[in-house]
Design an enzyme around this catalytic site. Structure first.
Site, PDB file in Angstrom:
ATOM      1  N   LEU A   5      -6.300  26.457 -11.145  1.00  0.00           N
ATOM      2  CA  LEU A   5      -5.925  26.884  -9.798  1.00  0.00           C
ATOM      3  C   LEU A   5      -5.162  28.193  -9.896  1.00  0.00           C
ATOM      4  O   LEU A   5      -4.285  28.338 -10.753  1.00  0.00           O
ATOM      5  CB  LEU A   5      -5.070  25.820  -9.126  1.00  0.00           C
ATOM      6  CG  LEU A   5      -4.603  26.117  -7.699  1.00  0.00           C
ATOM      7  CD1 LEU A   5      -4.526  24.831  -6.874  1.00  0.00           C
ATOM      8  CD2 LEU A   5      -3.253  26.825  -7.664  1.00  0.00           C
ATOM      9  N   VAL A  52      -0.260  29.982 -11.455  1.00  0.00           N
ATOM     10  CA  VAL A  52      -1.514  29.680 -12.150  1.00  0.00           C
ATOM     11  C   VAL A  52      -1.379  28.279 -12.732  1.00  0.00           C
ATOM     12  O   VAL A  52      -0.440  28.007 -13.497  1.00  0.00           O
ATOM     13  CB  VAL A  52      -1.804  30.696 -13.272  1.00  0.00           C
ATOM     14  CG1 VAL A  52      -3.052  30.286 -14.056  1.00  0.00           C
ATOM     15  CG2 VAL A  52      -1.976  32.102 -12.697  1.00  0.00           C
ATOM     16  N   GLU A  53      -2.284  27.390 -12.349  1.00  0.00           N
ATOM     17  CA  GLU A  53      -2.289  26.020 -12.864  1.00  0.00           C
ATOM     18  C   GLU A  53      -3.446  25.865 -13.839  1.00  0.00           C
ATOM     19  O   GLU A  53      -4.613  25.884 -13.439  1.00  0.00           O
ATOM     20  CB  GLU A  53      -2.438  25.014 -11.711  1.00  0.00           C
ATOM     21  CG  GLU A  53      -1.329  25.075 -10.678  1.00  0.00           C
ATOM     22  CD  GLU A  53      -0.140  24.203 -11.044  1.00  0.00           C
ATOM     23  OE1 GLU A  53      -0.236  23.461 -12.051  1.00  0.00           O
ATOM     24  OE2 GLU A  53       0.874  24.245 -10.321  1.00  0.00           O
ATOM     25  N   ILE A  54      -3.116  25.761 -15.126  1.00  0.00           N
ATOM     26  CA  ILE A  54      -4.157  25.577 -16.129  1.00  0.00           C
ATOM     27  C   ILE A  54      -4.737  24.169 -16.001  1.00  0.00           C
ATOM     28  O   ILE A  54      -4.109  23.276 -15.459  1.00  0.00           O
ATOM     29  CB  ILE A  54      -3.617  25.878 -17.542  1.00  0.00           C
ATOM     30  CG1 ILE A  54      -2.358  25.065 -17.845  1.00  0.00           C
ATOM     31  CG2 ILE A  54      -3.335  27.362 -17.680  1.00  0.00           C
ATOM     32  CD1 ILE A  54      -1.731  25.360 -19.190  1.00  0.00           C
TER      33      ILE A  54
END
Length: 841
Positions: free
Chosen positions: A281, A358-360
């Site tokens: 995301l 930023v969602e890994i």
């Protein structure tokens, strides 16, 4: 408007219908959403435990901690420091994942500094647990004169944007600043490892393109924002706080450290590397968008930068990185919003940055950490590290490619602030998908006026200054809008570069309940209404008075009584409470005339004078012949959330932490004065021995103080007070109005409070301390259920806080509001403390 956003609007309508059909009246997390609400139910279910960080939380409330770090110095680059090396810790949870443990970071950074003159590493502060926080700067070498010139240009952009815009040398020579923040949630590890990979590449690459890039850029990396959580495998820091909810409040050393970094570096672009969402995301976020942003200057860069990061992860070639979720493009309104300034990227936006969470993608924490094979965990961690590195590299490319426009737009943001211009209306289609649902703005007042003379005013002013909001002080009396103010009054002229930040902290806020069907985290907050200081908005007029700039609030403490007279202290502020506890700790016999006033013997004048100086409290003269009841420092057993424990100890209370498990293990309540229940203690889950101990405590007249659903359940099961709790929706939160009636909490409390999963109480046989006001919600998000119940209209006029006498003859207070929530509503602390002293007898 593109199809994805049209479907999003339709989805929002469907989601609203679903919410109404499936009301949430219980704990947070009951609302249908792709995300858990806020911090989830653990705030009520998991009691805080003693830790070194919690035990050391003794910061004086009157003092905004000074910045530990500043970018400006007389040095050029590199600015290399030999970082102290921490002992090996085989318990570091990152080791299992094949990631870098904290104890290996300093050696790695020291080696990179030795190998490359492009790398500078320094310590910018300490974590709650006392660990070093690292900042790495990667840039081409700069002589001291060039570094000083960069400092002057950075200041010029903020202080005189018109001159900066005209300065051709600045346009051509200013180095593009980019900031990467990693590992703010301790058990979201791989942002650190991806960032270190990028640092190493930039440090050692021999190609001309990298050298040229570093000649025109500075890359700043806070390598791990949460070393305590990284080592322990927890989301929170060592004091139990989610740092990514603390940026408006600044209660934690980690959030204050990155505050100083974002102010000092003034980045064009920043990334906050998180995890894990299944699909990568990348923000920009959904509406509601913060109404104080210059959103046109943000979204014109945020969306294309996100698209570039999406392409970068696609090029990795993993099936798990075939696409990214970009909430602005892909999610329904309210599902991943950027409304509150509590998150790092949202906070950074007010300082001129294009901020992205930023969602890994691949989960390796919580149950997966325990249950998955090591090989699978390391496979996932490897992909996550690749994703983090790819998004960072793509953001650096975007910043470099668009450096001229990013510079111009940061200048423009600050220019609008100085000019006091209204934010422009953004047309539909400004970027693909931008529509009416994205249009949020506000009308900025001309000034805020903050009367001086109280610890609350000083605290607020120091907090504003620490956050780079400009404050002045009147040099003589003045009148504005028909009100008379004394000399020394503080003025926040809203014609200033960071007017958006000033306003988002000071304004009342906005009720957005009817605008979106749900929100993720808090939707209301207000330093102006909740921090205990009087804050007046002057909508159109700047006070006509000579002023001086303020770098620190003026002292407020005093002892206003003749020598030989007993002193009187009213418990109106958390600092007043801290002063009382300090005096009690020193063995001074204090008397209480009623819940809100303490009498200090004349012989303790020197101790009172010292506390007046350090805490800013004001002691008056006690009326002659004042008697009062002598009281001791209360012995408190507390089943509370981490934020509540932090505040209790910040106010100087000695607290023994308990929970269902601790009591079941045989914890002794025999010497306890008050039992606080708000998290992690269930009366019905106690074993027979523990339940008998609680019953015995209540039977001998032990005091009880509760908060929230867990406290209400305890009250009902243990039959403390005959009050029945009614729950508002679990996702309801915000700033509310209250009417103050009772002598314990009500007397001296402000007319506003804060709720998070609000409660109210019905029945008889108790005293109402506070009621919800008429139309109580001032700012936030609070919808009724599908049947039209449990909303603010039903809460209006109902009892929000009640007090009474238990069957055993003790005192009890039940809170349906949130007076200590995340160490934020500081103006509510004293009312809670008065309740605590009263229940202790």
């Amino acid at each position: 408007m593109d199809l994805s956003r049209t479907l999003t609007g339709f989805g929002a309508a469907l989601l609203a219908t679903a919410l109404l059909a499936n009301p949430a009246t219980g704990a947070p997390g009951d609302t249908p959403s792709t995300r858990d609400f806020g911090n989830g139910p653990e705030r009520n279910e998991i009691a805080a435990v003693d830790s070194a960080a919690a035990l050391s939380a003794r910061t004086l409330l009157a003092e905004e901690p000074a910045s530990a770090w500043s970018l400006q110095s007389r040095q050029g680059y590199p600015r290399q420091n030999t970082l102290p090396v921490w002992p090996d810790n085989p318990e570091d949870r990152s080791i299992k994942l094949g990631l870098i443990p904290y104890h290996e970071m300093a050696p790695k950074l020291n080696a990179l500094q030795q190998a490359s003159d492009r790398v500078s590493a320094e310590i910018i502060g300490k974590s709650a647990g006392g660990r070093d926080l690292y900042l790495v700067t990667v840039t081409a070498p700069e002589p001291a004169g060039e570094a000083a010139r960069q400092d002057r240009w950075r200041a010029l952009i903020e202080d005189n944007p018109a001159a900066a815009k005209r300065d051709r040398a600045l346009r051509n020579g200013y180095k593009t600043p980019v900031w990467i923040n990693a590992n703010i949630h301790g058990n979201e590890w791989e942002g650190t490892d991806g960032a270190l990979r990028v640092i190493e590449r930039l440090a050692t690459a021999t190609d001309a393109a990298t050298g040229d890039f570093l000649g025109r850029s500075r890359v700043y990396v806070t390598v791990t924002n949460n070393p305590d959580g990284r080592i322990a495998g927890t989301r929170a820091n060592g004091a139990g706080f989610d740092i990514n909810r603390d940026h408006a409040t600044g209660s934690q050393p980690e959030s204050r450290a990155v505050r100083d970094v974002v102010i000092g570096t003034q980045p064009f672009v920043m990334l906050d590397e998180h995890g894990y969402t299944g699909t990568t995301l990348i923000e920009p976020a959904t509406p509601p968008h913060g109404q104080n942003y210059e959103y046109d200057l943000y979204i014109k860069h945020a969306l294309p930068n996100a698209l570039g990061m999406e392409k970068a992860i696609q090029r990795l070639g993993y099936p798990e990185t075939a696409a990214a979720d970009i909430p602005f493009r892909d999610y329904v309104p309210g599902d991943w919003d950027d409304w509150p300034p509590i998150f790092t990227p949202m906070y950074a936006m007010y300082h001129g940055a294009i901020g992205h969470t930023v969602e890994i993608p691949l989960r390796v924490n919580n149950a997966d950490y325990t249950n998955l094979p090591v090989e699978e965990l390391r496979r996932r961690a490897g992909i996550n590290t690749d994703v983090a590195a790819a998004t960072i590299e793509a953001a650096l490319t975007y910043a470099d490619t668009n450096r001229a426009t990013l510079l111009a737009d940061q200048i423009e943001q600050f220019r609008r602030g100085w000019a006091g211009e209204a934010s422009p209306e953004i047309p539909d289609g400004f970027v693909p998908g931008f529509g009416p649902e994205d249009r949020y703005s506000t009308t900025f007042p001309r000034a805020y006026v903050i009367p001086a003379g109280t610890p609350a005013a000083a605290r607020l002013v120091d907090h504003l200054i620490a956050n780079d909001v400009r404050v002045t002080r009147a040099r003589h009396d003045f009148t504005v809008n028909g009100r008379r103010y004394a000399d020394g009054t503080y003025i926040v002229d809203m014609h200033q570069p960071k007017r958006g930040l000033a306003n988002v902290l000071l304004e009342a806020g906005r009720d957005i309940s009817d605008l979106v069907p749900q929100m993720y985290d808090i939707s209301g907050w207000s330093h102006g209404l909740l921090w205990g200081a009087r804050v007046d908005a002057s909508l159109r007029t700047l006070p006509r008075v000579h002023t001086s700039p303020v770098t620190r609030a003026a002292p407020t403490g005093s002892v206003d009584a003749p020598r030989g007279r007993d002193l009187s202290l009213s418990l109106c502020d958390g600092n007043d409470v801290r002063a009382v506890n300090e005096l009690l700790t020193r063995g001074i016999k204090l008397r209480r005339t009623h819940a809100g006033t303490v009498v200090v013997p004349a012989g303790a004048r020197s101790e009172a004078t010292a506390l007046a100086k350090t805490l800013g409290v004001r002691f008056g003269a006690a009326p002659r012949g004042t008697e009062g009841e002598v009281f001791d420092q209360p012995v408190i057993a507390a089943a509370v959330s981490a934020d509540e424990l932090f505040v209790l100890r910040e106010m100087g209370f000695e607290v023994r932490t308990v929970s269902t498990a601790v009591l079941n293990a045989g914890a002794d309540l025999s010497g306890v004065d008050t039992l606080i229940v708000s998290s992690g203690l269930s009366y019905t889950a106690l074993n027979p021995t523990a339940r008998a101990a609680v019953d015995a405590f209540l039977a001998r007249g032990g005091g009880v103080l509760t908060r929230g659903a867990t406290g209400a359940a305890f009250n009902a099961a243990a039959k403390v007070l005959p009050a029945t709790a009614v729950a508002g929706r679990g996702d309801a939160n915000g700033v509310v109005t209250v009417t103050n009636e009772g002598a314990v909490v009500g007397a001296g409390s402000p007319p506003n409070s804060f709720v998070y999963s609000p409660l109210w109480f019905t029945g008889t046989g108790f005293t109402v301390e506070q009621r919800y006001g008429t139309g109580p919600l001032v700012a936030g998000h609070w919808l009724p259920t599908g049947t039209g119940t449990n909303g603010p209209a039903q809460a209006a006029g109902q009892a929000a806080v009640v007090s009474g006498t238990t069957p055993g003859g003790g005192n009890a207070v039940l809170f349906g509001t949130e007076p200590l929530f995340r160490a934020h509503p500081k103006g509510l602390y004293a009312g809670y403390a008065r309740a605590l002293f009263w229940t202790a007898g």
